[in-house]
Scaffold this active site. Structure first.
Site, PDB file in Angstrom:
ATOM      1  N   LEU A 159      41.033  38.503  50.715  1.00 57.10           N
ATOM      2  CA  LEU A 159      42.388  38.177  51.170  1.00 57.10           C
ATOM      3  C   LEU A 159      42.834  38.984  52.391  1.00 57.10           C
ATOM      4  CD1 LEU A 159      44.154  37.792  47.701  1.00 57.10           C
ATOM      5  CD2 LEU A 159      43.312  35.984  49.213  1.00 57.10           C
TER       6      LEU A 159
ATOM      7  N   TYR B  19      30.281  52.251  36.820  1.00 60.95           N
ATOM      8  CA  TYR B  19      30.329  52.231  38.281  1.00 60.95           C
ATOM      9  C   TYR B  19      29.288  53.176  38.896  1.00 60.95           C
ATOM     10  CZ  TYR B  19      34.984  50.050  37.734  1.00 60.95           C
ATOM     11  OH  TYR B  19      36.045  49.236  37.403  1.00 60.95           O
TER      12      TYR B  19
ATOM     13  N   GLY C 113      41.083  38.941  55.080  1.00 61.46           N
ATOM     14  CA  GLY C 113      40.573  38.201  56.229  1.00 61.46           C
ATOM     15  C   GLY C 113      39.426  38.906  56.932  1.00 61.46           C
TER      16      GLY C 113
END
Length: 351
Positions: A218, A62, A220
């Site tokens: 998810l 990462y 939005g």
């Protein structure tokens, strides 16, 4: 400083209690566009810590994540003792070719853990995952080395990521695996569909759900691939392609409707849904924004009823998710089975 006490969950049958909703640090350093300046990132980590969310997840792939956390620990004496820290090995990018590779060779693992310890500036890693599994090396060989590191005191608990159910069962015959990290959300239910969740429960292994918000989809908050900034790896993921993105929005809209009825956000509904799947499920959403973190944490206050679960499951079944989770070169590293030990030993005598 007294930290707030958040709900906790046991990390498998032998593990400690950890915060019921963890924090994924990946986005602070990599894959979602240009990282913010250090002071902004420190401010996010300060806020996460002060909230009482003390189960943090990173990896050596990462970007500068381990280095960032190491610097943050130095800035916050005493904080390390309160945080249950997970990191990972196995993903490697060749500096000459840029090619991504998976390495589980024993010498690689031994060097990787020492590098992670140095970057983090710590003496022991709480939870060490094999981030991706090398199919042409038996899982028994990989876990044997991880157990060696555990016995040496370099790591406390053992984890695997994106393994198959069979691989997990074989691994547990060498040493107990405390946690399996899998992508798990209404957008990604492979852990249920391929028997891995069942195997985890059979063996007393916790499930740590990464990307529980479908990489932000998810919630939005993203309505088009054009919302992804340059350098955002979602641009290369099939389910977020210009063709597939609008087709997959149906599930988001259905979840937003259910969330509105519930009086919460779509993201909170999704996290609460996962938490409601069992006491062995620990989602680790990541964000670079304090506002979003606070919203995620408030999912712990959302109570999901049996009726809610039925409605959410119905919405999931009504939508066919289009596109794979990763591009083809990444898909081969998912739910991996490894070569049998007996077969491998024939060509690797004495190893």
């Amino acid at each position: 400083m007294a930290l707030p006490k958040l709900p906790t969950r046991k990390l498998g049958k032998n593990g400690p209690q950890v915060t019921a909703l963890g924090y994924g640090t990946m986005g602070l350093s990599a894959f979602y566009g240009t990282p913010k300046p250090d002071e902004e990132r420190y401010a996010v980590l300060d806020h996460v810590y002060k909230s009482g969310d003390l189960f943090w997840d990173t990896a050596d792939i990462y970007g500068d994540s381990e280095d960032l956390l190491g610097r943050w620990f130095k800035r916050n004496p005493g904080a390390r003792e309160n945080i249950f820290l997970a990191t990972k090995f196995a993903n490697y990018v060749d500096p000459k070719t840029g090619e991504r590779q998976i390495h589980n060779e024993p010498d690689y693992i031994r060097k990787a853990v020492d590098k992670s310890l140095k970057r983090l500036g710590i003496d022991q890693i709480d939870l060490y995952y094999c981030h991706r599994i090398q199919a042409d090396q038996p899982i028994e060989v990989t876990v044997k080395v991880m157990k060696e590191l555990q016995d040496a005191g370099k790591i406390k608990y053992l984890g695997l990521s994106e393994c198959s159910a069979d691989t997990l069962r074989r691994a547990c015959k060498v040493a107990h695996i405390d946690a399996v990290q899998m992508e798990y959300s209404p957008f990604s239910l492979e852990i249920e569909e391929f028997g891995l969740l069942e195997a985890c429960r059979e063996l007393g292994v916790a499930t740590v759900a990464y990307s529980p918000l479908g990489r932000g989809f998810l919630t939005g908050s993203v309505q088009s691939p054009a919302d992804f900034e340059e350098g955002d790896f979602r641009k290369f993921m099939p389910r977020f392609s210009p063709e597939n993105f609008p087709k997959n929005l149906k599930l988001v809209e259905d979840l937003k409707t259910l969330a509105h009825e519930k009086g919460c956000t779509a993201g909170q509904l999704v996290l609460a849904f996962l938490i409601a799947q069992g006491d062995d499920i620990i989602p680790i959403p990541g964000t670079t924004k304090i506002k979003n973190f606070d919203e995620n944490l408030d999912a712990l206050k959302v109570k999901i009823t049996k009726e809610d679960l039925e409605k959410i499951r119905k919405a999931i079944k009504a939508t066919q998710v289009i596109g794979s989770r990763y591009p083809p070169n990444g898909t081969k590293g998912l739910l991996v089975d490894t070569v049998p030990l007996e077969e491998w030993s024939k060509t690797h005598p004495g190893e």
